[in-house]
Design a protein around this motif. Structure first.
Motif, PDB file in Angstrom:
ATOM      1  N   ALA A 193       0.898  -1.304   0.173  1.00  0.00           N
ATOM      2  CA  ALA A 193       0.028   0.088   0.018  1.00  0.00           C
ATOM      3  C   ALA A 193       1.018   1.300  -0.025  1.00  0.00           C
ATOM      4  N   LEU A 224       1.494   2.775  -3.364  1.00  0.00           N
ATOM      5  CA  LEU A 224       0.229   3.329  -4.148  1.00  0.00           C
ATOM      6  C   LEU A 224       0.612   4.797  -4.477  1.00  0.00           C
ATOM      7  N   GLY A 272      -5.409  -1.669  -4.557  1.00  0.00           N
ATOM      8  CA  GLY A 272      -5.182  -0.321  -4.161  1.00  0.00           C
ATOM      9  C   GLY A 272      -5.436   0.586  -5.373  1.00  0.00           C
ATOM     10  N   ILE A 323      -8.229   2.653  -2.325  1.00  0.00           N
ATOM     11  CA  ILE A 323      -7.493   2.271  -1.200  1.00  0.00           C
ATOM     12  C   ILE A 323      -8.084   1.809  -0.013  1.00  0.00           C
ATOM     13  N   VAL A 367      -8.082  -1.796   0.142  1.00  0.00           N
ATOM     14  CA  VAL A 367      -6.864  -2.575   0.488  1.00  0.00           C
ATOM     15  C   VAL A 367      -6.986  -2.843   1.871  1.00  0.00           C
TER      16      VAL A 367
END
Length: 222
Positions: free
Chosen positions: A68, A71, A119, A123, A126
C-alpha cells in the motif's frame, strides 16, 4: 500407506474440509482459505508450529501494508512506482533464493502484488483486503493443523524414525550470481501478471490466480 500416499490423502482431506467450511460461512474472500490450505499441504514440510504460523500471517499482513505504501508513487509517478514494485517483487524472490523460507517469500510476493493491484482501484479496498485475507489465511492454517492431526506422518509405513526430521543437511554455500538469476527468472514469471492486475479494474475477482502465479514464481526451476 506409504508416506507419499498419506500426504496425498492429507492434502485432499484438509483442502476439502477447508473448502466446505469456507463455503458454509462464506465470509469475505472465504475462497482464499482452501487455497492456502492446499498450498501449505502440498509442500513436503512438517506441521507448522504456532510461532511459524503467526509469522506467516504477520508477513502476509505486513507485505499488504508495504504494498500500500507504493500506491502514491504508482498513482502520481507511474514510472517510479513500477520500478519500486519491480524491486519489491525481486527482493521477495531473492530472499528465497538466498535460502529463506519459500512460504514466507510467497506470502510476501502475494501481499505486495495484491495490495498494489487492489489499491490502484480503491485504497479502502486494501484495508478490507488485509482484514479478510489475514482471516482467511489463519483459517487455512487451522485446517492444515486439522489435516496433520488426522493423518500424521508417523502413521506411514515408511515414515522416518523419530528425530530424523530435525537432522538438517549441512548448509549449502549460496552462489550470489545464481541467486540473482533465480530471482530475476521468478520476476519474469510474476511481474507481467502483476502488471495486468494493476491495470485491470476487476483484479479482486482473480485473487486465486495471483496466489497460484506467486507460488509458481517460487518454483521457477520446475
Amino acid at each position: 500407506m506409504t508416506i507419499a500416499q498419506l500426504r496425498i490423502l492429507r492434502l485432499a482431506i484438509g483442502t476439502s474440509l477447508s473448502l466446505w467450511v469456507s463455503q458454509i460461512f462464506s465470509w469475505p474472500l472465504s475462497f482464499v482459505a482452501p487455497v492456502i490450505t492446499m498450498f501449505l499441504l502440498a509442500l513436503p514440510l512438517p506441521v507448522l508450529k504456532p510461532k511459524g504460523a503467526i509469522a506467516f500471517v504477520l508477513v502476509m499482513l505486513g507485505s499488504l501494508y508495504a504494498g500500500a505504501l507504493l500506491l502514491p508513487a504508482i498513482t502520481y509517478y507511474p514510472a517510479v512506482g513500477l520500478l519500486l514494485l519491480v524491486l519489491a517483487l525481486f527482493w521477495s524472490f531473492y530472499f528465497t533464493a538466498l535460502g529463506g523460507s519459500q512460504i514466507l517469500g510467497t506470502f510476501a510476493t502475494l501481499g505486495i502484488a495484491m495490495a498494489t493491484a487492489i489499491g490502484s482501484t480503491s485504497i479502502d479496498a486494501v484495508f478490507m483486503l488485509a482484514h479478510a485475507l489475514t482471516f482467511s489465511t489463519a483459517i487455512g492454517i487451522v485446517f492444515v493443523w486439522v489435516a496433520h492431526a488426522m493423518l500424521p506422518d508417523y502413521k506411514a509405513v515408511d515414515a522416518p524414525p523419530p528425530g530424523a526430521a530435525g537432522n538438517k543437511p549441512p548448509a549449502k554455500e549460496i552462489d550470489l550470481g545464481e541467486a540473482r538469476w533465480s530471482a530475476f527468472r521468478s520476476l519474469l514469471i510474476v511481474f507481467p501478471v502483476a502488471l495486468w492486475f494493476l491495470l485491470s479494474p476487476s483484479s479482486s475477482a482473480y485473487l486465486p490466480v495471483m496466489i497460484k502465479v506467486a507460488s509458481m514464481g517460487q518454483q521457477a526451476t520446475n
